[in-house]
Design a protein around this motif. Structure first.
Motif, mmCIF file in Angstrom:
data_model
loop_
_atom_site.group_PDB
_atom_site.id
_atom_site.type_symbol
_atom_site.label_atom_id
_atom_site.label_comp_id
_atom_site.label_asym_id
_atom_site.label_seq_id
_atom_site.Cartn_x
_atom_site.Cartn_y
_atom_site.Cartn_z
ATOM 1 N N THR A 34 0.851 -1.194 0.000
ATOM 2 C CA THR A 34 0.000 0.000 0.000
ATOM 3 C C THR A 34 0.885 1.242 0.000
ATOM 4 O OG1 THR A 34 -1.484 -1.248 1.412
ATOM 5 C CG2 THR A 34 -1.909 1.127 1.215
ATOM 6 N N VAL A 35 0.614 2.155 -0.918
ATOM 7 C CA VAL A 35 1.385 3.401 -0.969
ATOM 8 C C VAL A 35 0.596 4.486 -0.256
ATOM 9 C CG1 VAL A 35 2.304 5.190 -2.494
ATOM 10 C CG2 VAL A 35 2.545 2.776 -3.114
ATOM 11 N N ILE A 36 1.214 5.099 0.732
ATOM 12 C CA ILE A 36 0.524 6.156 1.475
ATOM 13 C C ILE A 36 0.975 7.510 0.927
ATOM 14 C CG2 ILE A 36 0.153 7.179 3.765
ATOM 15 C CD1 ILE A 36 0.895 4.389 4.897
ATOM 16 N N GLU A 37 -0.003 8.270 0.443
ATOM 17 C CA GLU A 37 0.318 9.610 -0.077
ATOM 18 C C GLU A 37 0.517 10.542 1.114
ATOM 19 O OE1 GLU A 37 0.602 10.438 -3.266
ATOM 20 O OE2 GLU A 37 -0.109 8.560 -4.147
ATOM 21 N N LEU A 38 1.668 11.167 1.186
ATOM 22 C CA LEU A 38 1.950 12.063 2.300
ATOM 23 C C LEU A 38 1.953 13.508 1.801
ATOM 24 C CD1 LEU A 38 4.908 9.990 3.763
ATOM 25 C CD2 LEU A 38 2.658 10.259 4.818
ATOM 26 N N PRO A 39 1.323 14.433 2.552
ATOM 27 C CA PRO A 39 1.351 15.833 2.114
ATOM 28 C C PRO A 39 2.766 16.407 2.251
ATOM 29 C CG PRO A 39 0.290 15.653 4.260
ATOM 30 C CD PRO A 39 0.587 14.248 3.807
ATOM 31 N N VAL A 72 16.457 24.444 -3.020
ATOM 32 C CA VAL A 72 16.954 23.077 -2.813
ATOM 33 C C VAL A 72 16.134 22.385 -1.724
ATOM 34 C CG1 VAL A 72 18.993 21.693 -2.274
ATOM 35 C CG2 VAL A 72 19.252 23.830 -3.522
ATOM 36 N N LEU A 73 15.844 23.129 -0.664
ATOM 37 C CA LEU A 73 15.017 22.568 0.417
ATOM 38 C C LEU A 73 13.650 22.154 -0.137
ATOM 39 C CD1 LEU A 73 14.481 21.996 3.448
ATOM 40 C CD2 LEU A 73 13.791 24.399 3.677
ATOM 41 N N ARG A 74 13.053 23.016 -0.932
ATOM 42 C CA ARG A 74 11.739 22.702 -1.493
ATOM 43 C C ARG A 74 11.837 21.473 -2.417
ATOM 44 N NH1 ARG A 74 6.407 24.416 -1.884
ATOM 45 N NH2 ARG A 74 6.960 25.012 0.240
ATOM 46 N N ALA A 75 12.893 21.428 -3.203
ATOM 47 C CA ALA A 75 13.073 20.296 -4.124
ATOM 48 C C ALA A 75 13.241 18.987 -3.353
ATOM 49 C CB ALA A 75 14.287 20.541 -5.018
ATOM 50 N N LEU A 76 13.935 19.039 -2.245
ATOM 51 C CA LEU A 76 14.131 17.836 -1.435
ATOM 52 C C LEU A 76 12.802 17.375 -0.824
ATOM 53 C CD1 LEU A 76 16.274 15.846 -0.366
ATOM 54 C CD2 LEU A 76 16.658 17.405 1.552
ATOM 55 N N GLU A 77 11.990 18.334 -0.408
ATOM 56 C CA GLU A 77 10.654 17.985 0.120
ATOM 57 C C GLU A 77 9.811 17.318 -0.968
ATOM 58 O OE1 GLU A 77 10.500 21.935 3.044
ATOM 59 O OE2 GLU A 77 9.163 21.801 1.301
ATOM 60 N N ILE A 78 9.841 17.901 -2.150
ATOM 61 C CA ILE A 78 9.047 17.344 -3.260
ATOM 62 C C ILE A 78 9.552 15.945 -3.616
ATOM 63 C CG2 ILE A 78 8.383 17.634 -5.693
ATOM 64 C CD1 ILE A 78 8.745 20.689 -5.305
ATOM 65 N N ALA A 79 10.880 15.771 -3.603
ATOM 66 C CA ALA A 79 11.459 14.458 -3.940
ATOM 67 C C ALA A 79 11.023 13.399 -2.922
ATOM 68 C CB ALA A 79 12.984 14.564 -3.983
ATOM 69 N N ALA A 80 11.067 13.755 -1.642
ATOM 70 C CA ALA A 80 10.671 12.800 -0.596
ATOM 71 C C ALA A 80 9.197 12.432 -0.736
ATOM 72 C CB ALA A 80 10.953 13.401 0.781
ATOM 73 N N GLN A 81 8.382 13.434 -1.064
ATOM 74 C CA GLN A 81 6.945 13.182 -1.247
ATOM 75 C C GLN A 81 6.703 12.288 -2.455
ATOM 76 O OE1 GLN A 81 4.470 16.267 -2.876
ATOM 77 N NE2 GLN A 81 2.847 15.863 -1.379
#
Ligand code: SF4
Length: 293
Positions: free
Chosen positions: A3-8, A29-38
């Motif tokens: 099951t893949v859990i979509e995280l905000p 870069v911080l924003r890009a890292l957040e988007i990548a983790a999501q």
């Protein structure tokens, strides 16, 4: 099927606000890292961020995951230790050009030749920002800085070329002015099995008045837009690594699938070291702990 859990996106945002100068490239870069983790659906408990010292090295404090702000130039060494202790963690190193390509250069090269499964995101602003504007290992020749008032006489390090000849198996370059493109590159690096370098043009708006957002915007182009570019060919990647003016390529320069250090280390066949018995009795363990306290 798992099951893949979509995280905000907020899942990855720290309660600590970044203290970078307004407009600093590190925000992108911080924003890009957040988007990548999501995008990769990474649970925060599985992410470990490691940094050294510098403006960009404050990043682990601004990202909601495990992290350590270590010593100057030692981020790769600390990250290597963490990865070897628990190779199931996603270990991401975040730091700057002075920290990683200067004092930390030896650790950087040896981690690449070992092909440790680490992702190294370097916020390359071509200057020492935290110490107020001295020449760094990537400052271009002729650049007048606080420490080179008559112009820098040294040649800059070419980090992507260095990575290509040192054994890195994922070599990419991004620009913090293109956070979505950068997020894709970082996500690719994290999901890659092996050492990933993501060198990022992350302008220092306070101390580098040459390599600015407009300077990069006029020059960067995406390798993905170039027909026929083969990112599995190291010779093509090396040629791209040396393109600088008038056009600079960003995107995935090179990727190959090779066995990692962790794949080859027999001790890991029984699972992460943190889950294995220590092999010492309780008394000796307590003695060791007391000695180290
Ligand atoms: Fe960013 Fe430069 Fe300010 Fe440091 S000094 S926070 S690198 S803009």
């Amino acid at each position: 099927m798992a099951t893949v859990i979509e995280l905000p996106l907020e899942t990855y945002q720290s309660i600590v606000e970044p203290d970078w100068c307004p407009g600093c490239g590190d925000f992108g870069v911080l924003r890009a890292l957040e988007i990548a983790a999501q995008k990769l659906h990474l649970p925060t408990k599985d992410i470990f961020l490691v940094s050294g010292i510098g403006c960009s090295s404050n990043l682990p404090g601004f990202f909601h995951a495990y992290g350590i702000h270590s010593l100057h130039g030692r981020a790769v060494a600390v990250a290597s230790g963490a990865k070897l202790a628990n190779h199931e963690l996603h270990v991401v190193i975040t730091g700057g050009d002075g920290d990683g390509y200067g004092i930390g250069l030896g650790h950087f090269v040896h981690a690449m030749r070992r092909n440790l499964d680490l992702t190294y995101v370097v916020m390359n602003n071509q200057i020492y920002g935290l110490t107020t504007g001295q020449a760094s290992p990537t400052t271009t020749k002729g650049h007048k800085t606080k420490s080179t008032p008559r112009g820098n006489v040294e040649l800059p390090i070419n980090p992507v070329a260095l990575a290509l000849v040192s054994g890195a198996t994922y070599v990419a370059r991004g620009f913090s002015g293109e956070p979505k493109h950068l997020a894709d590159i970082i996500a690719g690096g994290i999901s890659h099995h092996g050492f990933a370098l993501v060198d990022v043009f992350s302008p220092c708006v306070t101390y580098n008045k040459i390599n600015t957002y407009p300077w990069f915007k006029q020059r960067v182009y995406k390798l993905e837009d170039e027909q026929g570019y083969d990112s599995s060919d190291v010779q093509s990647a090396l040629r791209k690594a040396f393109e600088w003016d008038p056009k600079i390529p960003i995107g995935l320069l090179y990727k190959s699938e090779e066995a990692t250090y962790e794949d080859c280390e027999p001790a890991f066949k029984r699972g992460p070291l943190v889950n294995q018995p220590l092999g010492v009795d309780e008394g000796l363990f307590q003695d060791l702990m007391e000695e180290f306290y």
